[in-house]
Design an enzyme around this catalytic site. Structure first.
Site, PDB file in Angstrom:
ATOM      1  N   LYS A 278       0.843  -1.201   0.000  1.00  0.00           N
ATOM      2  CA  LYS A 278       0.000   0.000   0.000  1.00  0.00           C
ATOM      3  C   LYS A 278       0.881   1.255   0.000  1.00  0.00           C
ATOM      4  O   LYS A 278       2.076   1.187   0.299  1.00  0.00           O
ATOM      5  CB  LYS A 278      -0.898  -0.013   1.236  1.00  0.00           C
TER       6      LYS A 278
ATOM      7  N   ARG B 254     -10.381   0.110  14.789  1.00  0.00           N
ATOM      8  CA  ARG B 254     -10.345   0.868  13.538  1.00  0.00           C
ATOM      9  C   ARG B 254     -11.426   0.287  12.625  1.00  0.00           C
ATOM     10  O   ARG B 254     -12.565   0.677  12.702  1.00  0.00           O
ATOM     11  CB  ARG B 254      -8.918   0.776  12.953  1.00  0.00           C
TER      12      ARG B 254
ATOM     13  N   HIS C 148      -6.253  -7.180  12.923  1.00  0.00           N
ATOM     14  CA  HIS C 148      -5.020  -6.390  12.869  1.00  0.00           C
ATOM     15  C   HIS C 148      -4.638  -5.960  14.282  1.00  0.00           C
ATOM     16  O   HIS C 148      -5.484  -5.525  15.051  1.00  0.00           O
ATOM     17  CB  HIS C 148      -5.255  -5.170  11.965  1.00  0.00           C
TER      18      HIS C 148
ATOM     19  N   ARG D  41       1.152 -10.816   6.957  1.00  0.00           N
ATOM     20  CA  ARG D  41       0.985  -9.597   6.135  1.00  0.00           C
ATOM     21  C   ARG D  41       2.051  -8.559   6.469  1.00  0.00           C
ATOM     22  O   ARG D  41       1.748  -7.482   6.971  1.00  0.00           O
ATOM     23  CB  ARG D  41      -0.389  -8.953   6.400  1.00  0.00           C
TER      24      ARG D  41
ATOM     25  N   TYR E 230      15.503  31.655   4.180  1.00  0.00           N
ATOM     26  CA  TYR E 230      14.388  32.488   4.627  1.00  0.00           C
ATOM     27  C   TYR E 230      14.474  32.763   6.127  1.00  0.00           C
ATOM     28  O   TYR E 230      14.695  31.853   6.925  1.00  0.00           O
ATOM     29  CB  TYR E 230      13.063  31.778   4.348  1.00  0.00           C
TER      30      TYR E 230
ATOM     31  N   CYS F  68      13.798  25.011   2.433  1.00  0.00           N
ATOM     32  CA  CYS F  68      12.900  25.671   1.469  1.00  0.00           C
ATOM     33  C   CYS F  68      12.049  24.618   0.767  1.00  0.00           C
ATOM     34  O   CYS F  68      12.193  23.424   1.005  1.00  0.00           O
ATOM     35  CB  CYS F  68      13.710  26.442   0.430  1.00  0.00           C
TER      36      CYS F  68
ATOM     37  N   ASP G 123      12.154  23.629  -2.367  1.00  0.00           N
ATOM     38  CA  ASP G 123      12.889  22.777  -3.311  1.00  0.00           C
ATOM     39  C   ASP G 123      14.379  22.676  -3.024  1.00  0.00           C
ATOM     40  O   ASP G 123      15.105  22.051  -3.791  1.00  0.00           O
ATOM     41  CB  ASP G 123      12.744  23.337  -4.734  1.00  0.00           C
TER      42      ASP G 123
HETATM   43  C1  LIG Z   1      -0.267  -1.706   6.917  1.00  0.00           C
HETATM   44  C2  LIG Z   1      -0.880  -2.981   7.321  1.00  0.00           C
HETATM   45  C3  LIG Z   1      -0.080  -4.132   7.483  1.00  0.00           C
HETATM   46  C4  LIG Z   1       1.434  -4.100   7.445  1.00  0.00           C
HETATM   47  O1  LIG Z   1       1.921  -3.547   8.654  1.00  0.00           O
HETATM   48  P1  LIG Z   1       3.495  -3.424   8.949  1.00  0.00           P
HETATM   49  O2  LIG Z   1       3.560  -2.917  10.344  1.00  0.00           O
HETATM   50  O3  LIG Z   1       4.019  -2.423   7.971  1.00  0.00           O
HETATM   51  O4  LIG Z   1       4.074  -4.763   8.770  1.00  0.00           O
HETATM   52  C5  LIG Z   1      -0.731  -5.328   7.720  1.00  0.00           C
HETATM   53  N1  LIG Z   1      -2.069  -5.387   7.823  1.00  0.00           N
HETATM   54  C6  LIG Z   1      -2.872  -4.299   7.701  1.00  0.00           C
HETATM   55  C7  LIG Z   1      -4.344  -4.437   7.838  1.00  0.00           C
HETATM   56  C8  LIG Z   1      -2.300  -3.060   7.464  1.00  0.00           C
HETATM   57  O5  LIG Z   1      -3.081  -1.980   7.362  1.00  0.00           O
END
Ligand SMILES: *Cc1c(COP(=O)(O)O)cnc(C)c1O
Length: 374
Positions: free
Chosen positions: A38, A136, A165, A221, A265, A310, A312
């Site tokens: 992602k 969440r 998660h 994951r 600046y 700045c 850039d």
């Molecule tokens: C981003 C995410 C992950 C990966 O998490 P890491 O801490 O980067 O390994 C796994 N599962 C879900 C649902 C996530 O949103």
């Protein structure tokens, strides 16, 4: 490789390192890997990173949004892809037609998905998200069974997986992760008692995949770990992981200024003597934050950014590297000679985490890919 003769600032990503990190996770966890790509693969570039992860043995890709999944499909990446987050009504049809697996957590979503899939004469693949304590996304554990029953009975819907998660898997104290895992296992048990066994059970992010064996279930994951970045200070990666990304720029001008000259600046920095000053074409519009205390590497030495960052450009103090010349390479993240600046050090300075540092590198910064094996 077009780099400093071509670009002002750029990122170098070693795709072999990503493949290697994925294979390490696969070996250590002993289960399948869903590589999380992602947010443009945490800034590394989603398509090249996804291909490298698949080369390293990942079987699945995980993304946050349908658009990200469709981008991968458009690049002929035909492996299973899970959208782990919200999918709007408008893009469900396209997602289903592209064989993308969707996450759902309520009945309305299920009805929509089933409706679109029936119309398309296509089975929609879904994963049920259970909120076991991240608070969440997800169905409450006590409502998971009834929704699971409905998914099992829905027309044109394949019940492909169930997941949760963790909120605190990256801490040494694992009591929260353990409580979430137990809650999740209760849900799995209640489903099993009703004869429902989604083929893919998953829970583990990077920290859990590496350090919490009981959380691995059928597939892990990992995101941050595949890029070789530490899940947290408390849960650093094992030594064999390597960082895949370097952020570089080129020195555009070098000059000596007399004492009393204001820099950038607001003139927050004023020279105290004759000082060697360098200008570097990278700024906050590239994701290099407008914070005090930034450091970069030039000629293998760490030197300070002086005055305000700045949009850039930045200005650096080169007294430690009198031999520096326009055209020299400047390192913002990565190593040069014996010196190194890590994404974690930058994160500490900016009061954030390494995740935000790499995700914040702007789209305008070109990503250059290499393979250390080449
Ligand atoms: C981003 C995410 C992950 C990966 O998490 P890491 O801490 O980067 O390994 C796994 N599962 C879900 C649902 C996530 O949103």
């Amino acid at each position: 490789m077009k780099t400093k003769d071509y670009y002002s600032t750029w990122i170098e990503v070693d795709l072999d390192v990503i493949a290697h990190n994925v294979s390490l996770i696969k070996d250590r966890s002993g289960v399948q890997v869903m590589a999380v790509v992602k947010a443009n693969a945490y800034g590394h570039g989603s398509i090249p990173a996804a291909l490298a992860a698949l080369r390293g043995g990942a079987k699945w890709l995980g993304v946050a949004r349908v658009e990200e999944a469709l981008q991968l499909r458009a690049a002929q990446i035909n492996c299973p892809i899970l959208v782990m987050g919200y999918s709007s009504r408008e893009n469900l049809e396209e997602a289903i037609a592209n064989g993308i697996s969707l996450t759902l957590w309520n009945r309305e979503q299920l009805q929509l998905v089933s409706h679109f899939a029936e119309d398309a004469h296509f089975a929609a693949k879904v994963h049920l998200k259970v909120d076991t304590g991240m608070s969440r996304l997800g169905v409450a554990p006590e409502n998971a069974l009834s929704l699971a029953v409905e998914i099992s009975n829905a027309h044109s819907v394949t019940f492909e997986g169930i997941f949760t998660h963790f909120a605190r898997a990256d801490e040494v104290n694992q009591s929260s992760a353990e409580a979430q895992e137990l809650e999740f296992m209760q849900v799995l048990k209640s489903l099993a008692a009703a004869g429902i066994k989604p083929p893919l059970v998953h829970a583990a992010n990077s920290a859990a995949a590496l350090f919490r064996p009981a959380s691995r279930f059928d597939i892990v994951r990992p995101g941050i770990a595949i890029y070789g970045l530490h899940p947290s200070d408390e849960r650093p990666l094992p030594g064999e992981f390597e960082g895949a990304l370097g952020w570089k720029a080129v020195l555009s001008q070098v000059k000596t200024l007399p004492p009393g000259r204001g820099i950038s600046y607001g003139h927050e920095y004023v020279t105290r003597k004759n000082e060697r000053i360098g200008t570097v074409p990278v700024g906050y519009a590239d994701g290099f934050r407008r914070a005090a205390g930034n450091q970069v590497l030039v000629g293998g030495k760490q030197v300070p950014v002086i005055g305000r960052v700045c949009m850039d450009q930045v200005i650096i103090q080169l007294d430690e590297v009198p031999e520096a010349n326009p055209g020299d390479e400047v390192v913002l993240i990565g190593s040069q000679g014996d010196s190194q600046i890590t994404a974690e050090q930058v994160a500490d300075l900016w009061g954030t985490i390494n995740y935000e540092v790499v995700c914040g590198i702007a789209a305008r910064v070109p990503r250059i890919y290499r393979k250390s094996s080449d």
